[in-house]
Design a protein around this motif. Sequence first.
Motif, PDB file in Angstrom:
ATOM      1  N   ALA A 369     -15.111  30.858  64.540  1.00 27.05           N
ATOM      2  CA  ALA A 369     -14.501  29.826  63.698  1.00 27.05           C
ATOM      3  C   ALA A 369     -14.674  28.439  64.299  1.00 27.05           C
ATOM      4  O   ALA A 369     -14.918  27.458  63.581  1.00 27.05           O
ATOM      5  N   ALA A 370     -14.553  28.359  65.617  1.00 29.82           N
ATOM      6  CA  ALA A 370     -14.741  27.060  66.271  1.00 29.82           C
ATOM      7  C   ALA A 370     -16.171  26.571  66.095  1.00 29.82           C
ATOM      8  O   ALA A 370     -16.411  25.381  65.840  1.00 29.82           O
ATOM      9  N   ASP A 371     -17.131  27.497  66.215  1.00 26.24           N
ATOM     10  CA  ASP A 371     -18.525  27.121  66.002  1.00 26.24           C
ATOM     11  C   ASP A 371     -18.741  26.597  64.586  1.00 26.24           C
ATOM     12  O   ASP A 371     -19.407  25.581  64.371  1.00 26.24           O
ATOM     13  N   GLN A 372     -18.180  27.291  63.595  1.00 30.78           N
ATOM     14  CA  GLN A 372     -18.375  26.887  62.209  1.00 30.78           C
ATOM     15  C   GLN A 372     -17.661  25.579  61.884  1.00 30.78           C
ATOM     16  O   GLN A 372     -18.173  24.756  61.122  1.00 30.78           O
ATOM     17  N   THR A 373     -16.473  25.393  62.465  1.00 29.91           N
ATOM     18  CA  THR A 373     -15.655  24.229  62.102  1.00 29.91           C
ATOM     19  C   THR A 373     -16.062  22.965  62.836  1.00 29.91           C
ATOM     20  O   THR A 373     -16.109  21.872  62.246  1.00 29.91           O
ATOM     21  N   LEU A 374     -16.367  23.082  64.118  1.00 29.31           N
ATOM     22  CA  LEU A 374     -16.563  21.901  64.961  1.00 29.31           C
ATOM     23  C   LEU A 374     -18.019  21.600  65.277  1.00 29.31           C
ATOM     24  O   LEU A 374     -18.333  20.489  65.709  1.00 29.31           O
ATOM     25  N   PHE A 375     -18.899  22.564  65.097  1.00 29.17           N
ATOM     26  CA  PHE A 375     -20.281  22.403  65.559  1.00 29.17           C
ATOM     27  C   PHE A 375     -20.966  21.207  64.903  1.00 29.17           C
ATOM     28  O   PHE A 375     -21.621  20.404  65.579  1.00 29.17           O
ATOM     29  N   LEU A 376     -20.851  21.093  63.574  1.00 29.32           N
ATOM     30  CA  LEU A 376     -21.541  19.998  62.896  1.00 29.32           C
ATOM     31  C   LEU A 376     -21.019  18.636  63.331  1.00 29.32           C
ATOM     32  O   LEU A 376     -21.794  17.681  63.516  1.00 29.32           O
ATOM     33  N   TYR A 377     -19.702  18.522  63.499  1.00 29.41           N
ATOM     34  CA  TYR A 377     -19.141  17.253  63.988  1.00 29.41           C
ATOM     35  C   TYR A 377     -19.678  16.939  65.385  1.00 29.41           C
ATOM     36  O   TYR A 377     -19.954  15.785  65.723  1.00 29.41           O
ATOM     37  N   TYR A 378     -19.833  17.984  66.196  1.00 32.03           N
ATOM     38  CA  TYR A 378     -20.326  17.828  67.567  1.00 32.03           C
ATOM     39  C   TYR A 378     -21.764  17.307  67.584  1.00 32.03           C
ATOM     40  O   TYR A 378     -22.088  16.358  68.314  1.00 32.03           O
ATOM     41  N   VAL A 379     -22.645  17.918  66.772  1.00 30.56           N
ATOM     42  CA  VAL A 379     -24.056  17.494  66.805  1.00 30.56           C
ATOM     43  C   VAL A 379     -24.240  16.156  66.107  1.00 30.56           C
ATOM     44  O   VAL A 379     -25.135  15.380  66.478  1.00 30.56           O
ATOM     45  N   VAL A 380     -23.423  15.860  65.090  1.00 27.84           N
ATOM     46  CA  VAL A 380     -23.525  14.553  64.430  1.00 27.84           C
ATOM     47  C   VAL A 380     -23.122  13.443  65.392  1.00 27.84           C
ATOM     48  O   VAL A 380     -23.782  12.399  65.489  1.00 27.84           O
ATOM     49  N   GLU A 381     -22.048  13.674  66.155  1.00 30.60           N
ATOM     50  CA  GLU A 381     -21.548  12.640  67.062  1.00 30.60           C
ATOM     51  C   GLU A 381     -22.430  12.477  68.293  1.00 30.60           C
ATOM     52  O   GLU A 381     -22.721  11.350  68.715  1.00 30.60           O
ATOM     53  N   ASN A 382     -22.873  13.593  68.879  1.00 27.07           N
ATOM     54  CA  ASN A 382     -23.547  13.524  70.177  1.00 27.07           C
ATOM     55  C   ASN A 382     -25.069  13.541  70.102  1.00 27.07           C
ATOM     56  O   ASN A 382     -25.723  13.100  71.042  1.00 27.07           O
ATOM     57  N   PHE A 383     -25.637  14.055  68.998  1.00 28.87           N
ATOM     58  CA  PHE A 383     -27.096  14.120  68.879  1.00 28.87           C
ATOM     59  C   PHE A 383     -27.600  13.426  67.620  1.00 28.87           C
ATOM     60  O   PHE A 383     -28.784  13.518  67.307  1.00 28.87           O
ATOM     61  N   HIS A 384     -26.678  12.754  66.914  1.00 23.08           N
ATOM     62  CA  HIS A 384     -27.006  11.973  65.724  1.00 23.08           C
ATOM     63  C   HIS A 384     -27.823  12.785  64.721  1.00 23.08           C
ATOM     64  O   HIS A 384     -28.886  12.366  64.255  1.00 23.08           O
ATOM     65  N   PHE A 385     -27.315  13.969  64.389  1.00 21.82           N
ATOM     66  CA  PHE A 385     -27.958  14.778  63.353  1.00 21.82           C
ATOM     67  C   PHE A 385     -27.765  14.107  62.004  1.00 21.82           C
ATOM     68  O   PHE A 385     -26.640  13.752  61.617  1.00 21.82           O
ATOM     69  N   GLY A 509     -16.019  18.917  83.616  1.00 17.47           N
ATOM     70  CA  GLY A 509     -16.870  20.068  83.332  1.00 17.47           C
ATOM     71  C   GLY A 509     -18.238  19.660  82.842  1.00 17.47           C
ATOM     72  O   GLY A 509     -18.938  18.857  83.468  1.00 17.47           O
ATOM     73  N   TYR A 510     -18.619  20.194  81.671  1.00 20.54           N
ATOM     74  CA  TYR A 510     -19.895  19.844  81.050  1.00 20.54           C
ATOM     75  C   TYR A 510     -19.730  18.685  80.078  1.00 20.54           C
ATOM     76  O   TYR A 510     -20.582  18.456  79.221  1.00 20.54           O
ATOM     77  N   GLY A 511     -18.635  17.954  80.176  1.00 18.10           N
ATOM     78  CA  GLY A 511     -18.389  16.864  79.255  1.00 18.10           C
ATOM     79  C   GLY A 511     -17.951  17.389  77.903  1.00 18.10           C
ATOM     80  O   GLY A 511     -17.205  18.362  77.804  1.00 18.10           O
ATOM     81  N   LYS A 512     -18.433  16.763  76.835  1.00 14.70           N
ATOM     82  CA  LYS A 512     -18.003  17.139  75.494  1.00 14.70           C
ATOM     83  C   LYS A 512     -18.445  18.542  75.108  1.00 14.70           C
ATOM     84  O   LYS A 512     -17.890  19.138  74.186  1.00 14.70           O
TER      85      LYS A 512
END
Length: 570
Positions: A369-385, A509-512
């Motif tokens: 659930a965490a992967d599905q809910t947060l993953f897109l926000y994570y890659v948009v913010e940190n890798f500018h998807f 840790g590994y940061g974000k």
Amino acid sequence: MAPRNHDEKYDSPVAAAAAPAQNPSPSERKRNFFTHLSMDEDSVRNIDRSQYNNGQLINNDATDYYDDHRNHHHTTPQSRSSSPSTSGGFLHHFLQSSGPPQIITLSLLIALSFGSIIGVVPSVVEDRYARLHHGYDGVVPCTELGGGGDDRPRECLLGNEDAQNAAAMGSFVANGLTFVTSSLMGSISDEKGRRGILLLGIGLSLLGPLNLVLLQLFETMDPFPYYASAALSGLVSYQAIFLSALSDVMPPQYRAPAFGLFLAGFSMGFALSPLLAVFLSHLGVSILALSILIGAFIFACVFLPETLSVEASERARSKRLAERPHMETRMEVLRYNLQRPVKELLILNRNKLFRLLAALAFFSGVVGAADQTLFLYYVVENFHFGDKDIATLFLILGCTGMFVQGVLLKPLNGWIGERRVVIMAFLVGAIQNYLYGSAQGKSTIFVAATIASLTGMSFPTISAIKANNVDELEQGRVQGALFGLSSLASALGPMMLRYVYSKTKDGGGYGKGTMFIFGAGLYLVATVCAWLLPEEQANSNLKRDAAKKRSSLVGVDADNFDYGAVGDGA
């Protein structure tokens, strides 16, 4: 004298099992006695449960032939005629049965609808929060600004965090509702049928896309109604009812690949849907998604059949009434109804296997659930998807998902068994989440997405294991209970990983990405639980072998059987 091979006299093992037992010769008694000694403990227990009626042996598990017909006695004549042993028997049986083709079609349409907006929601909501809560007034939407991570305006970064928090809270509420109601809805569907519950669930799911369209039409509208309506759909989990409907018509050895095809339909929808975002505007995609979901609801109303037989429904209702305590006052009735959802979940504490399956559902639900809910926000913010990157990502996920669920899962279950499939899936999940957390660029994210579909094998396989270990009267109840527990984990998962994120985003840790490293550790814990699964209960191929061994006793009269006759033939 009874013939040595009952198949020579009767057309099928079922007819042989139902035929009157005859006195066996001493040599036959000796052979059957040694057959009895060669059986394992589980087989003996199953023989003990066999019923003897007026000299007739009725063995409910005697052969694969009987299992196949018992599990879909209410399907079409064409589906009954398919032979499980022939090549292509599974697909023939699946396509000819009443219900599975319609379920696959619905899964494709629903996935196409929700998959098309999955990349739209983060962009729309982040920009709306940045404007409403943090004063962003730029002409260009936040997600279309150049640069990644901290290079974007502070208002957009804060809007992204608000969007992640709202998504996590919405997931928490939706999954919390599913936890409370899923087992109860499954139990109700065991008595009332699957179709009505499915229509209610699909109808509620229309509210989310509808509010997403309204959010883009009214510039001052807060995203709260969207998340609230999406959370409300958690009242009825149609996914668990879909699995119960498939269990109604599919024999045990076909359930894991059938569940896999169900997920393959979702994978195909998710593979195709993000491509729409490339050619249409965000509003256009949202309107299209809503139209597709309305079409799916109409299709279900017209074409979706009832898969639960009348006999099974009546038996489930009689069983519940027999277990229901005597109640004299309205307060006792109210207390019983309020406690019923919790009592329905107690099926997960029935034995060691169910407790382990519950642990697997919990740990995998937290991370999934965490992967599905947060993953897109994570890659948009940190890798500018952007939209194209998200379309490529879901194209990879969809295509690999279709291959894994539709092609690889069935032979893999036959080769190594369900238990080892679950172990493999969780090990891959740990690797996938480690790559997400340690990624330094887009290429690593795409590599992790390529292997992510192997993790998806765990869901249909665990669902098949639990379906194969309960009576047909409890299919809805057990699917709902385990799905409810998984929903509880899904409610907690995003909140847990968001907490890890809040503590490590500034360099710990590994940061974000530390939240995904934490998720990899949870997958390793789930791997240990999967390793502890009892192999003889988890693997359907072992159950079929035991059924074939038990079939050797068909035709033996237990009341007149003289085990001492072994000496007569010596």
